[in-house]
Design a protein around this motif. Sequence first.
Motif, PDB file in Angstrom:
ATOM      1  N   THR A   1      36.618  25.385  32.177  1.00  0.00           N
ATOM      2  CA  THR A   1      35.650  24.848  33.180  1.00  0.00           C
ATOM      3  C   THR A   1      35.075  26.068  33.793  1.00  0.00           C
ATOM      4  OG1 THR A   1      37.446  25.122  34.935  1.00  0.00           O
ATOM      5  CG2 THR A   1      37.493  23.013  33.794  1.00  0.00           C
ATOM      6  N   ARG A   2      33.866  25.601  34.421  1.00  0.00           N
ATOM      7  CA  ARG A   2      33.239  27.154  35.235  1.00  0.00           C
ATOM      8  C   ARG A   2      34.169  28.038  35.976  1.00  0.00           C
ATOM      9  NH1 ARG A   2      29.806  30.717  34.406  1.00  0.00           N
ATOM     10  NH2 ARG A   2      28.546  31.083  36.282  1.00  0.00           N
ATOM     11  N   HIS A   3      34.939  27.151  36.635  1.00  0.00           N
ATOM     12  CA  HIS A   3      35.926  28.018  37.654  1.00  0.00           C
ATOM     13  C   HIS A   3      36.935  28.747  36.643  1.00  0.00           C
ATOM     14  CE1 HIS A   3      38.508  28.953  40.805  1.00  0.00           C
ATOM     15  NE2 HIS A   3      39.497  28.229  40.234  1.00  0.00           N
ATOM     16  N   GLU A   4      37.428  28.179  35.640  1.00  0.00           N
ATOM     17  CA  GLU A   4      38.166  29.281  34.796  1.00  0.00           C
ATOM     18  C   GLU A   4      37.545  30.406  34.196  1.00  0.00           C
ATOM     19  OE1 GLU A   4      41.530  25.587  33.308  1.00  0.00           O
ATOM     20  OE2 GLU A   4      39.538  26.006  32.234  1.00  0.00           O
ATOM     21  N   GLU A   5      36.473  29.846  34.090  1.00  0.00           N
ATOM     22  CA  GLU A   5      35.595  31.141  33.306  1.00  0.00           C
ATOM     23  C   GLU A   5      35.218  32.429  34.421  1.00  0.00           C
ATOM     24  OE1 GLU A   5      30.981  31.875  31.582  1.00  0.00           O
ATOM     25  OE2 GLU A   5      32.038  30.062  31.064  1.00  0.00           O
ATOM     26  N   VAL A   6      35.021  31.856  35.370  1.00  0.00           N
ATOM     27  CA  VAL A   6      34.540  32.758  36.752  1.00  0.00           C
ATOM     28  C   VAL A   6      35.922  33.409  37.122  1.00  0.00           C
ATOM     29  CG1 VAL A   6      34.231  32.990  39.323  1.00  0.00           C
ATOM     30  CG2 VAL A   6      32.695  31.611  37.796  1.00  0.00           C
ATOM     31  N   VAL A   7      37.214  32.943  36.986  1.00  0.00           N
ATOM     32  CA  VAL A   7      38.524  33.517  37.456  1.00  0.00           C
ATOM     33  C   VAL A   7      38.757  34.576  36.337  1.00  0.00           C
ATOM     34  CG1 VAL A   7      40.765  33.231  37.447  1.00  0.00           C
ATOM     35  CG2 VAL A   7      39.549  31.789  38.754  1.00  0.00           C
ATOM     36  N   ALA A   8      38.536  34.148  35.074  1.00  0.00           N
ATOM     37  CA  ALA A   8      38.864  35.218  33.690  1.00  0.00           C
ATOM     38  C   ALA A   8      37.827  36.292  34.029  1.00  0.00           C
ATOM     39  CB  ALA A   8      38.644  34.479  32.569  1.00  0.00           C
ATOM     40  N   VAL A   9      36.630  36.272  34.311  1.00  0.00           N
ATOM     41  CA  VAL A   9      35.892  37.199  34.466  1.00  0.00           C
ATOM     42  C   VAL A   9      36.195  38.245  35.490  1.00  0.00           C
ATOM     43  CG1 VAL A   9      33.598  38.070  34.844  1.00  0.00           C
ATOM     44  CG2 VAL A   9      33.835  36.337  33.219  1.00  0.00           C
ATOM     45  N   MET A  10      36.541  37.660  36.734  1.00  0.00           N
ATOM     46  CA  MET A  10      36.804  38.649  37.876  1.00  0.00           C
ATOM     47  C   MET A  10      38.211  39.152  37.374  1.00  0.00           C
ATOM     48  SD  MET A  10      36.073  39.437  40.619  1.00  0.00           S
ATOM     49  CE  MET A  10      34.761  38.516  41.074  1.00  0.00           C
ATOM     50  N   ALA A  11      39.070  38.531  36.798  1.00  0.00           N
ATOM     51  CA  ALA A  11      40.403  39.294  36.532  1.00  0.00           C
ATOM     52  C   ALA A  11      40.334  40.519  35.499  1.00  0.00           C
ATOM     53  CB  ALA A  11      41.412  38.317  35.870  1.00  0.00           C
ATOM     54  N   LEU A  12      39.153  40.362  34.614  1.00  0.00           N
ATOM     55  CA  LEU A  12      39.036  41.487  33.899  1.00  0.00           C
ATOM     56  C   LEU A  12      38.324  42.566  34.510  1.00  0.00           C
ATOM     57  CD1 LEU A  12      38.667  42.544  30.914  1.00  0.00           C
ATOM     58  CD2 LEU A  12      36.606  41.371  30.699  1.00  0.00           C
ATOM     59  N   PHE A  13      37.120  42.023  35.308  1.00  0.00           N
ATOM     60  CA  PHE A  13      36.836  43.162  36.358  1.00  0.00           C
ATOM     61  C   PHE A  13      37.586  43.893  37.144  1.00  0.00           C
ATOM     62  CE2 PHE A  13      34.739  44.127  40.428  1.00  0.00           C
ATOM     63  CZ  PHE A  13      34.064  45.162  39.983  1.00  0.00           C
ATOM     64  N   LEU A  14      38.610  43.199  37.810  1.00  0.00           N
ATOM     65  CA  LEU A  14      39.744  44.072  38.557  1.00  0.00           C
ATOM     66  C   LEU A  14      40.721  44.728  37.620  1.00  0.00           C
ATOM     67  CD1 LEU A  14      40.503  41.163  41.304  1.00  0.00           C
ATOM     68  CD2 LEU A  14      39.047  43.141  41.551  1.00  0.00           C
ATOM     69  N   LEU A  15      40.682  44.119  36.639  1.00  0.00           N
ATOM     70  CA  LEU A  15      41.697  45.299  35.608  1.00  0.00           C
ATOM     71  C   LEU A  15      40.922  46.400  35.394  1.00  0.00           C
ATOM     72  CD1 LEU A  15      44.494  45.186  34.011  1.00  0.00           C
ATOM     73  CD2 LEU A  15      43.176  44.040  32.362  1.00  0.00           C
ATOM     74  N   LEU A  16      39.911  46.160  34.968  1.00  0.00           N
ATOM     75  CA  LEU A  16      39.044  47.417  34.537  1.00  0.00           C
ATOM     76  C   LEU A  16      38.923  48.374  35.797  1.00  0.00           C
ATOM     77  CD1 LEU A  16      36.505  46.175  31.998  1.00  0.00           C
ATOM     78  CD2 LEU A  16      38.564  47.575  31.571  1.00  0.00           C
ATOM     79  N   VAL A  17      38.817  48.101  36.771  1.00  0.00           N
ATOM     80  CA  VAL A  17      38.627  48.835  37.979  1.00  0.00           C
ATOM     81  C   VAL A  17      39.969  49.457  38.214  1.00  0.00           C
ATOM     82  CG1 VAL A  17      38.389  48.802  40.544  1.00  0.00           C
ATOM     83  CG2 VAL A  17      36.641  47.666  39.056  1.00  0.00           C
ATOM     84  N   LEU A  18      40.982  48.857  38.136  1.00  0.00           N
ATOM     85  CA  LEU A  18      42.216  49.458  38.229  1.00  0.00           C
ATOM     86  C   LEU A  18      42.551  50.539  37.483  1.00  0.00           C
ATOM     87  CD1 LEU A  18      44.988  49.370  40.171  1.00  0.00           C
ATOM     88  CD2 LEU A  18      45.696  47.704  38.342  1.00  0.00           C
ATOM     89  N   VAL A  19      42.247  50.143  36.150  1.00  0.00           N
ATOM     90  CA  VAL A  19      42.460  51.182  35.078  1.00  0.00           C
ATOM     91  C   VAL A  19      41.699  52.577  35.206  1.00  0.00           C
ATOM     92  CG1 VAL A  19      42.030  51.810  32.493  1.00  0.00           C
ATOM     93  CG2 VAL A  19      43.252  49.621  33.470  1.00  0.00           C
ATOM     94  N   ALA A  20      40.471  52.300  35.771  1.00  0.00           N
ATOM     95  CA  ALA A  20      39.598  53.125  36.068  1.00  0.00           C
ATOM     96  C   ALA A  20      40.109  54.133  37.109  1.00  0.00           C
ATOM     97  CB  ALA A  20      38.029  52.768  36.350  1.00  0.00           C
ATOM     98  N   VAL A  21      40.510  53.716  38.179  1.00  0.00           N
ATOM     99  CA  VAL A  21      41.266  54.321  39.297  1.00  0.00           C
ATOM    100  C   VAL A  21      42.486  54.989  38.965  1.00  0.00           C
ATOM    101  CG1 VAL A  21      42.344  53.965  41.682  1.00  0.00           C
ATOM    102  CG2 VAL A  21      40.136  52.737  40.970  1.00  0.00           C
ATOM    103  N   VAL A  22      43.215  54.599  38.156  1.00  0.00           N
ATOM    104  CA  VAL A  22      44.425  55.139  37.745  1.00  0.00           C
ATOM    105  C   VAL A  22      44.270  56.274  36.934  1.00  0.00           C
ATOM    106  CG1 VAL A  22      46.503  54.858  36.493  1.00  0.00           C
ATOM    107  CG2 VAL A  22      45.899  53.254  37.970  1.00  0.00           C
TER     108      VAL A  22
END
Length: 72
Positions: A8-29
């Motif tokens: 669904t569109r909602h699941e796609e948005v959640v998956a992209v946001m999770a990927l974005f936040l994970l990559l930001v966390l990796v960059a900060v660490v």
Amino acid sequence: MRNTRTRTRHEEVVAVMALFLLLVLVAVVLGIIGAAASGLGYLLAIGIVVLAADLIFFGARLSRRARRRPVR
């Protein structure tokens, strides 16, 4: 019955946001480790590159989505 392969569109948005936040966390660490540890400056550079790539990816995805809105 819904096909399990379709998202669904909602699941796609959640998956992209999770990927974005994970990559930001990796960059900060990586940035913190690279700045704090002696001789590991390359981790700081990698963290900056990952953050920049993540922001470019998110910006491109956001602008692509904004173009599809119908004019009312």
